[in-house]
Design a protein around this motif. Structure first.
Motif, PDB file in Angstrom:
ATOM      1  N   GLY A 127       0.827  -1.202   0.000  1.00 46.84           N
ATOM      2  CA  GLY A 127       0.000   0.000   0.000  1.00 46.84           C
ATOM      3  C   GLY A 127       0.860   1.249   0.000  1.00 46.84           C
ATOM      4  N   VAL A 128       0.412   2.260  -0.720  1.00 44.48           N
ATOM      5  CA  VAL A 128       1.063   3.573  -0.702  1.00 44.48           C
ATOM      6  C   VAL A 128       0.119   4.542  -0.010  1.00 44.48           C
ATOM      7  CG1 VAL A 128       1.999   5.465  -2.064  1.00 44.48           C
ATOM      8  CG2 VAL A 128       2.358   3.111  -2.816  1.00 44.48           C
ATOM      9  N   ASP A 129       0.552   5.067   1.141  1.00 41.17           N
ATOM     10  CA  ASP A 129      -0.311   5.894   1.995  1.00 41.17           C
ATOM     11  C   ASP A 129      -1.537   5.117   2.446  1.00 41.17           C
ATOM     12  OD1 ASP A 129       1.066   8.186   2.475  1.00 41.17           O
ATOM     13  OD2 ASP A 129      -0.080   9.471   1.140  1.00 41.17           O
ATOM     14  N   LEU A 130      -1.402   3.817   2.533  1.00 36.52           N
ATOM     15  CA  LEU A 130      -2.509   2.943   2.910  1.00 36.52           C
ATOM     16  C   LEU A 130      -1.956   1.794   3.745  1.00 36.52           C
ATOM     17  CD1 LEU A 130      -5.506   2.034   2.625  1.00 36.52           C
ATOM     18  CD2 LEU A 130      -4.799   0.802   0.561  1.00 36.52           C
ATOM     19  N   GLU A 131      -2.377   1.706   5.001  1.00 32.17           N
ATOM     20  CA  GLU A 131      -1.882   0.659   5.889  1.00 32.17           C
ATOM     21  C   GLU A 131      -2.550  -0.671   5.565  1.00 32.17           C
ATOM     22  OE1 GLU A 131      -1.427  -0.324  10.677  1.00 32.17           O
ATOM     23  OE2 GLU A 131      -2.093   1.658  10.000  1.00 32.17           O
ATOM     24  N   LEU A 132      -1.753  -1.639   5.148  1.00 32.27           N
ATOM     25  CA  LEU A 132      -2.236  -2.991   4.869  1.00 32.27           C
ATOM     26  C   LEU A 132      -1.751  -3.925   5.975  1.00 32.27           C
ATOM     27  CD1 LEU A 132      -1.595  -3.246   1.007  1.00 32.27           C
ATOM     28  CD2 LEU A 132      -3.681  -2.524   2.191  1.00 32.27           C
ATOM     29  N   LYS A 133      -2.547  -4.958   6.276  1.00 30.81           N
ATOM     30  CA  LYS A 133      -2.251  -5.795   7.432  1.00 30.81           C
ATOM     31  C   LYS A 133      -2.156  -7.279   7.110  1.00 30.81           C
ATOM     32  CE  LYS A 133      -4.534  -2.480  10.507  1.00 30.81           C
ATOM     33  NZ  LYS A 133      -5.594  -2.263  11.518  1.00 30.81           N
ATOM     34  N   GLY A 134      -2.301  -7.656   5.851  1.00 28.90           N
ATOM     35  CA  GLY A 134      -2.246  -9.060   5.474  1.00 28.90           C
ATOM     36  C   GLY A 134      -0.868  -9.665   5.668  1.00 28.90           C
ATOM     37  N   LYS A 135      -0.813 -11.002   5.710  1.00 30.27           N
ATOM     38  CA  LYS A 135       0.452 -11.709   5.912  1.00 30.27           C
ATOM     39  C   LYS A 135       1.403 -11.519   4.734  1.00 30.27           C
ATOM     40  CE  LYS A 135      -1.373 -15.290   8.989  1.00 30.27           C
ATOM     41  NZ  LYS A 135      -1.598 -16.748   9.188  1.00 30.27           N
ATOM     42  N   LYS A 136       0.860 -11.264   3.567  1.00 24.71           N
ATOM     43  CA  LYS A 136       1.686 -11.051   2.378  1.00 24.71           C
ATOM     44  C   LYS A 136       1.610  -9.592   1.924  1.00 24.71           C
ATOM     45  CE  LYS A 136       3.416 -13.806  -0.069  1.00 24.71           C
ATOM     46  NZ  LYS A 136       4.817 -14.247  -0.227  1.00 24.71           N
ATOM     47  N   SER A 137       1.443  -8.693   2.882  1.00 22.54           N
ATOM     48  CA  SER A 137       1.272  -7.275   2.554  1.00 22.54           C
ATOM     49  C   SER A 137       2.245  -6.417   3.351  1.00 22.54           C
ATOM     50  CB  SER A 137      -0.158  -6.821   2.854  1.00 22.54           C
ATOM     51  OG  SER A 137      -1.095  -7.494   2.044  1.00 22.54           O
ATOM     52  N   GLY A 138       2.421  -5.199   2.879  1.00 20.61           N
ATOM     53  CA  GLY A 138       3.198  -4.194   3.572  1.00 20.61           C
ATOM     54  C   GLY A 138       2.752  -2.820   3.089  1.00 20.61           C
ATOM     55  N   PHE A 139       3.349  -1.759   3.601  1.00 21.22           N
ATOM     56  CA  PHE A 139       2.966  -0.419   3.145  1.00 21.22           C
ATOM     57  C   PHE A 139       4.094   0.569   3.370  1.00 21.22           C
ATOM     58  CE2 PHE A 139       1.673  -0.566   7.596  1.00 21.22           C
ATOM     59  CZ  PHE A 139       2.033   0.678   8.099  1.00 21.22           C
ATOM     60  N   VAL A 140       4.040   1.662   2.597  1.00 22.37           N
ATOM     61  CA  VAL A 140       4.968   2.778   2.745  1.00 22.37           C
ATOM     62  C   VAL A 140       4.159   4.068   2.860  1.00 22.37           C
ATOM     63  CG1 VAL A 140       6.859   1.681   1.493  1.00 22.37           C
ATOM     64  CG2 VAL A 140       5.220   3.073   0.244  1.00 22.37           C
ATOM     65  N   MET A 141       4.623   4.968   3.678  1.00 27.12           N
ATOM     66  CA  MET A 141       3.988   6.294   3.782  1.00 27.12           C
ATOM     67  C   MET A 141       4.933   7.248   4.478  1.00 27.12           C
ATOM     68  SD  MET A 141       1.121   6.010   6.843  1.00 27.12           S
ATOM     69  CE  MET A 141       0.065   4.943   5.917  1.00 27.12           C
ATOM     70  N   SER A 142       4.638   8.522   4.368  1.00 26.10           N
ATOM     71  CA  SER A 142       5.396   9.519   5.106  1.00 26.10           C
ATOM     72  C   SER A 142       4.905   9.560   6.545  1.00 26.10           C
ATOM     73  CB  SER A 142       5.234  10.896   4.457  1.00 26.10           C
ATOM     74  OG  SER A 142       5.790  10.911   3.166  1.00 26.10           O
ATOM     75  N   GLY A 189       5.717  -5.804   6.247  1.00 25.13           N
ATOM     76  CA  GLY A 189       6.283  -4.762   7.097  1.00 25.13           C
ATOM     77  C   GLY A 189       5.910  -3.388   6.587  1.00 25.13           C
ATOM     78  N   SER A 190       6.549  -2.379   7.140  1.00 24.08           N
ATOM     79  CA  SER A 190       6.207  -1.008   6.762  1.00 24.08           C
ATOM     80  C   SER A 190       7.452  -0.134   6.814  1.00 24.08           C
ATOM     81  CB  SER A 190       5.141  -0.442   7.701  1.00 24.08           C
ATOM     82  OG  SER A 190       5.623  -0.390   9.039  1.00 24.08           O
ATOM     83  N   PHE A 191       7.447   0.899   5.990  1.00 20.94           N
ATOM     84  CA  PHE A 191       8.490   1.922   6.013  1.00 20.94           C
ATOM     85  C   PHE A 191       7.814   3.285   6.116  1.00 20.94           C
ATOM     86  CE2 PHE A 191      11.271  -1.349   4.255  1.00 20.94           C
ATOM     87  CZ  PHE A 191      12.460  -1.071   4.908  1.00 20.94           C
ATOM     88  N   VAL A 192       8.273   4.089   7.051  1.00 19.80           N
ATOM     89  CA  VAL A 192       7.762   5.447   7.219  1.00 19.80           C
ATOM     90  C   VAL A 192       8.892   6.402   6.873  1.00 19.80           C
ATOM     91  CG1 VAL A 192       6.781   7.123   8.816  1.00 19.80           C
ATOM     92  CG2 VAL A 192       6.148   4.713   9.007  1.00 19.80           C
ATOM     93  N   VAL A 193       8.651   7.263   5.892  1.00 21.07           N
ATOM     94  CA  VAL A 193       9.688   8.152   5.367  1.00 21.07           C
ATOM     95  C   VAL A 193       9.590   9.521   6.028  1.00 21.07           C
ATOM     96  CG1 VAL A 193      10.567   9.262   3.277  1.00 21.07           C
ATOM     97  CG2 VAL A 193       9.708   6.912   3.177  1.00 21.07           C
TER      98      VAL A 193
END
Length: 338
Positions: free
Chosen positions: A146-161, A318-322
């Motif tokens: 997800g971009v600017d969208l929090e995803l929670k699945g086992k095969k998911s991740g997201f990035v956002m500021s 996982g997730s990355f916050v920029v």
């Protein structure tokens, strides 16, 4: 014979047939047996099933502009993120396929279409009023970022500021310039990103012990210029204006400035404005817009590498916050008070 025909014969959705073929547990036994009987009767080959297709890489990535109110190709922030994502996925050996979410599409939900086109993964761009099928895709076995969208699945991740940092930097800059009466222009009430920025803004105002006047917090229907214009008109007509305003996007800020100019109010002399995103247009407006820069290129590259790792089982999501950066131009002044 194909998966859509099987679904029509069984009176179920394409997604349900896909789930049965992938042995999902959230389908009733009765429905499962009915679909399996039709598959057997028609001679539909298991080699064409979603489970088998999923094991064959297509080197295709599905691109989804999510939500009933989505940004599509008209929002300069997401266009830059997507361009960065596209270039990096190309380097990694993938092409992109764009999914429509228009109502006339009858080929099933996002998960079913991802299976139908045998994509290796999906990138989901945040919008407003998310369709329930986004959740189904997120919870599926298809890798998603997800971009600017929090995803929670086992095969998911997201990035956002870091949206709280965005708001904190705005309030700190206002405070150092001597502004104490602060307002906010946001998107629709159901916009997660707008709400995060507003919550961070409120918290930062309180942490500086500044007065919090909710009369100066207004919202549009989306993140676009026309909403900023309408929201500022609403503030002007109320007869009470703050000294400085944080707009949750640059386009909202530009719409607000247009409304202020029509009423012969000066920026920043009468009202200071800070936007968010640092789109290209900020450099050429009058006055040039002070804003919070989101690292669009980095967001796109991170999304590409995270999705690649998920596809190749090299990470579990996982997730990355920029971190954002304040870009000082003319709409808020440039000299900090000592």
């Amino acid at each position: 014979m194909n998966i859509k025909m099987i679904a029509e014969m069984a009176g179920v959705s394409v997604s349900t047939v896909s789930k049965i073929m992938n042995n999902y547990s959230d389908v009733s036994e009765k429905t499962k047996q009915r679909v399996l009987e039709i598959i057997e009767q028609t001679g539909y080959s298991p080699s064409n099933s979603a489970k088998t297709l999923a094991t064959k890489k297509s080197n295709l990535i599905g691109v989804i502009f999510a939500g009933e109110l989505n940004v599509e190709f008209t929002h300069p922030f997401f266009v830059e993120v997507l361009n960065s994502f596209k270039k990096q996925m190309g380097v990694l050996g993938y092409d992109l396929i764009f999914f429509s979410n228009e109502k006339f599409i009858s080929s099933g939900d996002y998960f079913a279409r991802a299976v139908h086109f045998n994509v290796d993964g999906c990138v989901i761009i945040s919008g407003q009023k998310m369709e329930p099928t986004i959740h189904d895709l997120d919870m599926s076995s298809i890798p998603c970022i997800g971009v600017d969208l929090e995803l929670k699945g086992k095969k998911s991740g997201f990035v956002m500021s870091d949206n709280f940092q965005i708001s904190s930097k705005v309030v700190e800059h206002f405070y150092l310039l001597g502004y104490r009466e602060l307002g906010f222009i946001g998107s629709a009430a159901d916009s997660e990103i707008s709400n995060l920025r507003e919550a961070g803004y409120t918290k930062a105002i309180e942490s500086f012990a500044l007065p919090l006047n909710r009369r100066w917090f207004v919202h549009g229907d989306d993140f676009f210029e026309s909403s900023g214009y309408t929201a500022m008109q609403q503030l002007i007509q109320s007869g009470s204006l703050p000294k400085a305003i944080f707009a949750a996007s640059d386009l909202l800020a530009l719409g607000a400035i247009r409304a202020l100019k029509e009423h012969e109010l000066r920026v920043p002399e009468d009202i200071a404005i800070i936007g968010c995103d640092d789109i290209e247009a900020c450099k050429y407006t009058t006055p040039r817009l002070t804003t919070i820069r989101q690292n669009k290129e980095r967001l796109g590259i991170l999304a590409a590498h995270m999705l690649y790792d998920l596809i190749n089982n090299q990470s579990g999501g996982g997730s990355f916050v920029v971190e954002p950066v304040l870009i000082v131009r003319e709409s808020c002044g440039s000299q900090l008070k000592s």
